[in-house]
Design an enzyme around this catalytic site. Sequence first.
Site, mmCIF file in Angstrom:
data_model
loop_
_atom_site.group_PDB
_atom_site.id
_atom_site.type_symbol
_atom_site.label_atom_id
_atom_site.label_comp_id
_atom_site.label_asym_id
_atom_site.label_seq_id
_atom_site.Cartn_x
_atom_site.Cartn_y
_atom_site.Cartn_z
ATOM 1 N N TYR A 166 0.839 -1.214 0.000
ATOM 2 C CA TYR A 166 0.000 0.000 0.000
ATOM 3 C C TYR A 166 0.871 1.259 0.000
ATOM 4 O O TYR A 166 0.653 2.176 -0.791
ATOM 5 C CB TYR A 166 -0.906 -0.037 1.235
ATOM 6 C CG TYR A 166 -1.877 1.114 1.350
ATOM 7 C CD1 TYR A 166 -3.046 1.137 0.584
ATOM 8 C CD2 TYR A 166 -1.659 2.170 2.243
ATOM 9 C CE1 TYR A 166 -3.963 2.181 0.691
ATOM 10 C CE2 TYR A 166 -2.568 3.217 2.359
ATOM 11 C CZ TYR A 166 -3.712 3.213 1.592
ATOM 12 O OH TYR A 166 -4.619 4.255 1.703
ATOM 13 N N LYS A 170 1.018 4.139 -2.874
ATOM 14 C CA LYS A 170 0.642 5.512 -2.532
ATOM 15 C C LYS A 170 1.828 6.476 -2.692
ATOM 16 O O LYS A 170 1.626 7.677 -2.905
ATOM 17 C CB LYS A 170 0.088 5.581 -1.103
ATOM 18 C CG LYS A 170 -1.301 4.948 -0.942
ATOM 19 C CD LYS A 170 -2.325 5.573 -1.869
ATOM 20 C CE LYS A 170 -3.760 5.306 -1.444
ATOM 21 N NZ LYS A 170 -4.737 5.743 -2.479
#
Length: 277
Positions: A166, A170
């Site tokens: 993640y 991001k």
Amino acid sequence: MRLTLEGKAALVTGAGRGIGRAIAAQLASYGASVMLNDLDEGAARETESILRSAGGRAEHLAGDVTAPAFPQQLVDATLQAFGALDIIVNNAGYTWDNVIQKTTDEQFQAMLEIHVVAPFRILRAASAWLRETAKREIAQGRRVMRKVVNVTSIAGTDGNAGQAGYSSGKAAVIGLTKTLAREWGRYNVNVNCVGFGLIETRLIQPLDSQAASIEIQGRQIPVGVQPKVLEAVKSMCPLGRLGTPEEAAGAALFLCSPLSDYVTGEVLICSGGLHLH
Ligand SMILES: NC(=O)c1ccc[n+]([C@@H]2O[C@H](COP(=O)([O-])OP(=O)(O)OC[C@H]3O[C@@H](n4cnc5c(N)ncnc54)[C@H](O)[C@@H]3O)[C@@H](O)[C@H]2O)c1
């Protein structure tokens, strides 16, 4: 001068619930026409009816933004519905967390696909229309600003234990944002990121036996945060609480509006002051 988005056409991915729904609702309330996308057709329809009953203009196209051909269909559908594409919000996302030694290749790739590859394909799909339209406007001596807002996280800017995939996705979308800000400045497109801390949505529901899950390509992926982590975050956060989807949408709205016409290539953090470093 009152803030208005009258005459603007927007595309918001992941608009079926949570932050995406709140962003779509705010854009519509300021007069934009909004194309709502979500993986979950029922949720997208529900957002559409909420926006319409508040007097907004909205259409939806359900589909998976990580399917390689879908981004072009989504951009084409928006242009067909509204005849323009002035605001793109790449919001769709989910978490599939684990420490690195337990993170599979599939898991890591999935986080890159949703958080950076899908935004890349959507923006590439929009580029022909954006460039041609801007060239015409500039030749007519008109400056029309358009907006791209990519959603990132403090996990992307600061890193976060348990989120190798993640955080990487991001962080990667920030690189895409800063590069497009440079490529598209000449076409009068502001390209920015809004990065969130902990915002009260399905994504950060307490992880317990009733935990929510998201179905991705037939696989159920539990989403949520350990209750003790939520408590720790509240105590670390200067504002002492989680944010609401409406507060998150407020920061995105700034970057979608004429208020940010001279802001590009930036990351606006909306986290109540919380940082993870
Ligand atoms: N909630 C937070 O604390 C938080 C913090 C930082 C960043 N974010 C980011 O904000 C964005 C919105 O998250 P949220 O908290 O509103 O979550 P949410 O789960 O409430 O909503 C996300 C929506 O995205 C949709 N979606 C997921 N994958 C998709 C796909 N492949 N194609 C189309 N739609 C898809 C889901 O169906 C869901 O409706 C995400 O990018 C998330 O990573 C959230």
